[in-house]
Scaffold this motif. Structure first.
Motif, short mmCIF file in Angstrom:
data_model
loop_
_atom_site.label_atom_id
_atom_site.label_comp_id
_atom_site.label_asym_id
_atom_site.label_seq_id
_atom_site.Cartn_x
_atom_site.Cartn_y
_atom_site.Cartn_z
N PRO A 17 0.91 -1.10 0.01
CA PRO A 17 0.28 0.52 0.09
C PRO A 17 0.92 1.30 0.09
O PRO A 17 0.19 2.10 -0.45
CB PRO A 17 -0.86 0.15 1.13
CG PRO A 17 -0.51 -1.48 2.10
CD PRO A 17 0.23 -2.10 1.47
N LYS A 18 1.69 0.85 0.07
CA LYS A 18 2.76 2.50 0.60
C LYS A 18 2.73 3.16 -0.93
O LYS A 18 3.44 4.49 -1.04
CB LYS A 18 4.62 2.09 1.87
CG LYS A 18 4.14 1.69 2.65
CD LYS A 18 3.29 2.79 3.33
CE LYS A 18 3.34 2.91 4.85
NZ LYS A 18 2.23 3.98 5.79
N GLU A 21 -0.69 4.35 -1.87
CA GLU A 21 -0.14 6.37 -1.20
C GLU A 21 0.96 6.73 -1.53
O GLU A 21 0.58 8.17 -1.62
CB GLU A 21 -0.28 5.35 0.79
CG GLU A 21 -0.03 6.70 1.66
CD GLU A 21 -0.05 5.99 2.86
OE1 GLU A 21 0.52 6.70 3.98
OE2 GLU A 21 -0.17 4.76 2.92
N ARG A 46 -0.11 -5.04 6.69
CA ARG A 46 0.28 -4.17 5.47
C ARG A 46 -0.98 -2.95 5.52
O ARG A 46 -0.97 -1.93 5.25
CB ARG A 46 0.73 -4.22 4.27
CG ARG A 46 2.02 -4.73 3.97
CD ARG A 46 2.56 -5.01 2.89
NE ARG A 46 3.75 -5.15 2.85
CZ ARG A 46 4.72 -5.82 2.06
NH1 ARG A 46 4.51 -5.26 1.00
NH2 ARG A 46 6.05 -6.60 1.93
N SER A 50 -1.77 1.14 6.75
CA SER A 50 -1.92 2.80 5.39
C SER A 50 -3.67 3.08 5.37
O SER A 50 -4.38 2.39 6.07
CB SER A 50 -2.04 1.48 4.15
OG SER A 50 -2.35 2.39 3.62
#
Length: 161
Positions: A17-18, A21, A46, A50
């Motif tokens: 997700p980073k 994001e 994870r 997020s």
């Protein structure tokens, strides 16, 4: 001006997700407002890290492992919810149900969102192909800026509904 739904397709890796994001926040998109519909959701750990709300679509089950107690009252067709007669004793239709499937058996993963019928197949195909559909509810007057930000973040097929 009414609120609008801004939708786009993210082709990048959704298991981290980073990355998503980072792409969104680099364009000043508030990740806490984002819903991402995908077949391959990141691990729960994870997801917890997020602010993005991941909605993983269900895969076909080879075996129905749910007991009646788990599905009772949730509107699933296999629900053994009593002696009611379908269509007569039913509560009003919910946003998800048989209408989320067309006559060819295609799935509409986005049945709960107000996406135009002539466009929803593009987004459903993207989900089927393993990509993610990113959705944000735009407040009055911010839809044009959000559309531009989605495109700048690398999202494809960006539309407002």
């Amino acid at each position: 001006m009414a609120q609008r739904l801004i939708v786009g397709i993210y082709a990048g890796e959704t298991s981290d997700p980073k990355l998503l994001e980072g792409a969104l926040t680099s364009q000043k998109i508030d990740a806490t407002r984002v819903k991402v519909v995908t077949r391959s959701a990141p691990s729960q750990e994870r997801q917890d890290e997020s602010p993005i709300d991941f909605v993983a679509v269900a895969e076909d089950m080879e075996v129905n492992s749910f007991s009646d107690d788990m599905t009772h009252g949730v509107g699933i067709i296999a629900d053994s919810g009593g002696t009611g007669v379908p269509g007569i004793n039913d509560a009003p239709a919910t946003t998800h149900g048989l209408v989320d499937f067309d006559t060819q058996g295609s799935r509409n993963y986005l049945g709960g969102f107000a996406i135009a019928d002539d466009e929803v197949d593009n987004y459903n195909d993207a989900i089927e192909d393993g990509r993610a559909v990113v959705i944000v509810q735009a407040a009055d007057g911010e839809s044009a800026a959000l559309e531009a930000s989605f495109k700048a973040a690398g999202l494809k097929n960006v539309r407002a509904f």
